[in-house]
Design a protein around this motif. Structure first.
Motif, short mmCIF file in Angstrom:
data_model
loop_
_atom_site.label_atom_id
_atom_site.label_comp_id
_atom_site.label_asym_id
_atom_site.label_seq_id
_atom_site.Cartn_x
_atom_site.Cartn_y
_atom_site.Cartn_z
N GLU A 1 39.08 44.64 41.90
CA GLU A 1 38.69 44.76 40.43
C GLU A 1 39.98 44.69 39.88
O GLU A 1 39.84 44.12 38.55
N LYS B 1 35.21 48.89 33.71
CA LYS B 1 35.63 48.97 35.04
C LYS B 1 34.94 50.34 35.77
O LYS B 1 34.90 50.46 37.02
N THR C 1 38.49 41.26 38.17
CA THR C 1 37.87 41.85 36.74
C THR C 1 38.88 41.83 35.56
O THR C 1 38.57 41.22 34.90
N THR D 1 31.30 46.09 38.44
CA THR D 1 31.61 47.23 39.46
C THR D 1 30.59 47.33 40.62
O THR D 1 31.05 47.68 41.93
#
Length: 488
Positions: free
Chosen positions: A404, A168, A408, A176
């Motif tokens: 994120e 990350k 993610t 990213t």
């Protein structure tokens, strides 16, 4: 548009119905009956196809949606196959055994979870890939932790937490770069802004792992006998040498110097294969069969057998098949417009900064569950939310961070997501087992929402900056302007 193509718009319920049916089938088959998730996913795909057909789509269109979904996963499938070859060649070449041997010699059981989290974080930060980190350092970490008597789910949680933290925060990470690029945010501005949720998340994870590790021999001697037996068995079965550590180092350096993941993994496979032949003294036939079917060992130590009868191309076919099935389901939801119908309802409940950030995190997580791919969980919500953030005078980096945190990181919690499938194939632990211990991935999304609630780390833009952004990327139109134009 719907009437011109003889296609009906999806209501929220009809768009959600295939997902609900799939989840019901998944709960019945996996949780109640203890079966694999493939058939529930096929059932979900069939349900989505029926809903699409009832809304005016033709079968050839539905079929093409499934193929498009599979195409999205092809890069991941290639990497999954190569990782199986890496694991097989590294076990056969004694590389995994060497990493486990020195790990047992140097790491205290009580500090292992903290150590492996930090180590995976550093490697992932250096190479920008959580998958490559888990497939190399993570595999060795599983062996070390299990040899110390630490539950596999706990070790996997630490490996995942460290790997995703590093991924990350790495400027070389694909997700990213994707999150920053899709939101028109400078890459390093995006990374710097993630500190607000990422650093507290890591601190919480390390604190939890520190206290969890205390039960595994605070002085390092509680499991001394078992660890000594394990090291002796490794020494008897493999030629252990610190020079073998040059192989994983070579792969890390390849990726660090911006070699793509696929050729870097091929370098690892070739080096492991050569080590199997010339360091461990294996014959050519055995080395090739190891790449295909995995390493085979029969020793008096059950732990050795459990850890090292692994790897090879065949070991990844379960993972590949689940990825393909999951992406047929995802393809129909994405390309039919069902997912967009669900997203629009989520956006409607967003009130203020807290509602918007919470909706982004929830939408990203929902996309992970429905589309089974973390990249889509960044792509789709970014398209849906960007203009809304700007019009509410919120800097785009607030959105990129939320994507994120919600997309993610949460991909690992969905068993049929490509990330959950990959982790199961590599670490051998199912999502529902390691989920309670993937502390970093669990707390960071909540920290992101907490930041929105308190206003800490929420950066605003001026009206001038807002207008400049809208002019540059949307021709100066607001969403209300565009809706009014469309209705005329």
């Amino acid at each position: 548009m719907a009437s011109q193509n003889n296609k009906k718009d999806f209501t929220f319920f009809m768009a959600l119905l295939p997902l609900l049916l799939m989840i019901l089938a998944m709960a019945t088959a996996v949780i109640w009956l203890g079966q694999d998730p493939h058939l529930p996913l096929i059932f979900g795909t069939a349900s989505a196809a029926v809903v699409a057909l009832l809304h005016g789509f033709k079968w050839r269109e539905v079929e093409e949606m499934m193929y498009k979904g599979i195409r999205l996963a092809l890069p991941a499938i290639v990497i999954i196959i190569l990782v199986g070859l890496v694991i097989g060649s590294w076990i056969g070449g004694g590389i995994v055994a060497t990493m486990i041997y020195y790990g047992l010699a140097l790491i205290s059981p009580s500090l292992f979870l903290v150590t492996i989290t930090i180590l995976c974080g550093i490697v992932a930060l250096s190479i920008g890939s959580s998958w490559s980190t888990m497939a190399t350092v993570g595999v060795a970490g599983m062996g070390i932790g299990m040899s110390m008597g630490i539950p596999p789910a706990m070790v996997a949680g630490a490996v995942i937490s460290g790997s995703y933290f590093g991924d990350k925060m790495s400027p070389m990470s694909d997700t990213t770069n994707l999150a920053s690029g899709l939101t028109n945010t400078d890459l390093f501005v995006h990374i710097k802004h993630m500190f607000y949720s990422t650093i507290p998340g890591l601190i919480i994870a390390l604190t939890v792992f520190f206290f969890l590790g205390r039960q595994f021999g605070g002085d390092g001697s509680a499991n001394a006998g078992e660890i000594s037996d394990m090291m002796t068995s490794l020494d008897n079965q493999f030629l252990i040498s610190p020079w073998l550590l040059a192989v994983p180092l070579a792969v890390i350096l390849c990726i660090t110097f911006k070699m793509s993941a696929i050729p870097a993994l091929i370098v690892g496979i070739v080096l492991g294969f050569l080590c199997h032949l010339f360091v461990q003294g294996g014959d050519l036939g055995t080395a090739i069969s190891t790449l295909q079917g995995g390493y085979v060992i029969e020793s008096s130590n059950e732990m050795i057998n459990e850890l090292f009868n692994n790897g090879g191309l065949d070991s990844m076919m379960y993972t590949v098949s689940m990825t393909i099935v999951a992406m047929t389901f995802a393809g129909i939801l994405e390309y039919s417009g069902m997912l967009q119908s669900i997203m629009k309802q989520i956006i409607k409940i967003a009130k203020g900064t807290l509602g918007l950030v919470t909706s982004t995190v929830v939408a990203a997580f929902a996309t992970n569950a429905t589309c089974s791919e973390q990249y889509i969980s960044v792509v789709v919500p970014s398209r849906m939310f960007l203009r809304t953030y700007i019009e509410k005078n919120l800097h785009s980096k607030n959105l990129s961070r939320s994507l994120e945190d919600g997309g993610t990181l949460t991909s690992v919690f969905i068993p049929w997501n490509t990330c959950g499938v990959f982790i199961y194939g590599v670490l051998g632990v199912a999502a529902w087992e390691y989920a309670p211990y993937a502390i970093f991935n669990m707390v960071a999304p909540f920290i992101s929402i907490l930041l929105a609630a308190t206003g800490i780390g929420i950066h605003k833009i001026t009206d001038e900056e807002k207008n400049a952004f809208l002019t540059k990327y949307y021709g100066g139109q607001t969403e209300k302007d565009e809706l009014a134009t469309d209705s005329m």
